[in-house]
Motif scaffolding. Structure first.
Motif, PDB file in Angstrom:
ATOM      1  N   THR A   1     -10.652  -0.437  -0.763  1.00 63.59           N
ATOM      2  CA  THR A   1     -10.480  -1.695  -0.138  1.00 63.59           C
ATOM      3  C   THR A   1     -11.589  -2.730  -0.543  1.00 63.59           C
TER       4      THR A   1
ATOM      5  N   SER B   1       0.159   5.808   5.684  1.00 57.89           N
ATOM      6  CA  SER B   1       1.277   6.071   4.525  1.00 57.89           C
ATOM      7  C   SER B   1       0.711   7.539   3.923  1.00 57.89           C
TER       8      SER B   1
ATOM      9  N   LEU C   1      -7.763   4.703  -4.233  1.00 56.62           N
ATOM     10  CA  LEU C   1      -7.533   3.534  -3.570  1.00 56.62           C
ATOM     11  C   LEU C   1      -8.561   3.091  -2.660  1.00 56.62           C
TER      12      LEU C   1
ATOM     13  N   VAL D   1      -3.233   2.676   5.060  1.00 54.94           N
ATOM     14  CA  VAL D   1      -3.599   3.931   3.874  1.00 54.94           C
ATOM     15  C   VAL D   1      -3.450   5.116   4.573  1.00 54.94           C
TER      16      VAL D   1
ATOM     17  N   ASP E   1      -6.943  -2.279  -2.445  1.00 57.18           N
ATOM     18  CA  ASP E   1      -6.250  -3.174  -1.411  1.00 57.18           C
ATOM     19  C   ASP E   1      -7.099  -4.352  -1.471  1.00 57.18           C
TER      20      ASP E   1
ATOM     21  N   ILE F   1       0.847  -1.228  -0.008  1.00 54.50           N
ATOM     22  CA  ILE F   1      -0.043  -0.096   0.018  1.00 54.50           C
ATOM     23  C   ILE F   1       1.091   1.379  -0.055  1.00 54.50           C
TER      24      ILE F   1
ATOM     25  N   ILE G   1     -10.073   7.971  -1.398  1.00 50.77           N
ATOM     26  CA  ILE G   1      -9.889   6.489  -0.741  1.00 50.77           C
ATOM     27  C   ILE G   1     -11.310   6.209   0.120  1.00 50.77           C
TER      28      ILE G   1
ATOM     29  N   CYS H   1     -10.999   2.168   4.684  1.00 52.95           N
ATOM     30  CA  CYS H   1      -9.775   1.600   4.357  1.00 52.95           C
ATOM     31  C   CYS H   1      -9.233   1.249   5.588  1.00 52.95           C
TER      32      CYS H   1
ATOM     33  N   ILE I   1       1.045   4.089  -3.365  1.00 54.25           N
ATOM     34  CA  ILE I   1       0.704   5.402  -3.088  1.00 54.25           C
ATOM     35  C   ILE I   1       1.838   6.222  -3.214  1.00 54.25           C
TER      36      ILE I   1
END
Length: 248
Positions: A159, A113, A157, A110, A187, A86, A102, A106, A90
């Protein structure tokens, strides 16, 4: 079945060398009971073992086999679980100070990061099963709304599957991402098994994601921290950026 890394390690161990290299347990001899066997295959970078940061031998071959298995253009081995994948996704997709769309469902990696890379989150709320209070994943309409308000977003991004086993429809979201020319990252930590049976939801790679991360140790027979980072054949994110970020 070909297992290039295992076969190399087993061959090295079976030669009964006197190793003057890391790790200090010396092929498991200094480990306690049950760990001795596993330690016999635990070595450092020596001739023949290849290098994870610039693979040319058995790791390269094993990664290519994994890519073929999971339907990826290329696959990278992660040594710190999906969290490291992850982080790499990113970093490869979003510039410092940029925006990333996102799902609010998440994983904490995430958020962590994005904090480390000074990336601004654009949260999208997942749909809910109100009766059971279970998140069902982010809808395509919600992603499109977020893109309309944030046309400068550099990535999405999401999940999938969620932590209750739900798998949102990803193909519609992938189509919208392509329309806006924004890379979609998934993810898929809990969905490494999807490729292996038609009754499972389709894997993210088959539905148009650019990059995805899978934790093999969650649903497949693999040791803790075993994870893969996959790149699709038509990814908007160049492979060299992903490999550099993963190495870092």
């Amino acid at each position: 079945m070909t297992m290039p890394i295992y076969e190399m390690l087993k061959s090295y161990r079976d030669k009964k060398p006197l190793p003057f290299h890391m790790p200090g347990h010396i092929l498991g001899r200094g480990l306690f009971k049950e760990l001795k066997s596993a330690g016999g295959l635990d070595i450092t970078e020596i001739p023949g073992s290849d290098c994870l940061h610039s693979p040319e031998g058995v790791i390269k071959e094993a990664q290519e086999l994994a890519a073929g298995c999971f339907g990826a253009a290329y696959t990278l081995f992660m040594v710190n679980g999906s969290t490291s994948g992850i982080q790499a996704m990113i970093q490869a997709a979003v510039r410092t100070g940029g925006k990333l769309i996102i799902g609010r469902d998440c994983h904490r990696s995430v958020i962590d990061s994005m904090a480390m890379m000074d990336v601004e989150p654009v949260f999208v709320m997942p749909e809910m099963d109100e009766e059971h209070q279970i998140p069902l994943g982010v809808s395509a309409a919600a992603v499109e709304d977020a893109l309309a308000v944030n046309p400068d977003a550099q990535g999405i991004l999401l999940t999938r599957p969620g932590y209750y086993g739900t798998a949102a429809a990803l193909d519609g979201i992938a189509g919208i991402a392509r329309q806006y020319k924004v890379p979609l990252m998934t993810d898929e930590a809990h969905g490494a098994h999807f490729i292996f049976h038609d009754l499972f939801p389709k894997p993210a790679l088959a539905l148009g994601t650019d990059l995805c991360v899978q934790s093999l140790h969650k649903t497949l027979p693999a040791l803790t921290q075993t994870a893969l980072l996959h790149g699709s054949r038509n990814s908007l994110i160049e492979r060299r950026f992903v490999e550099r970020a993963a190495s870092m």
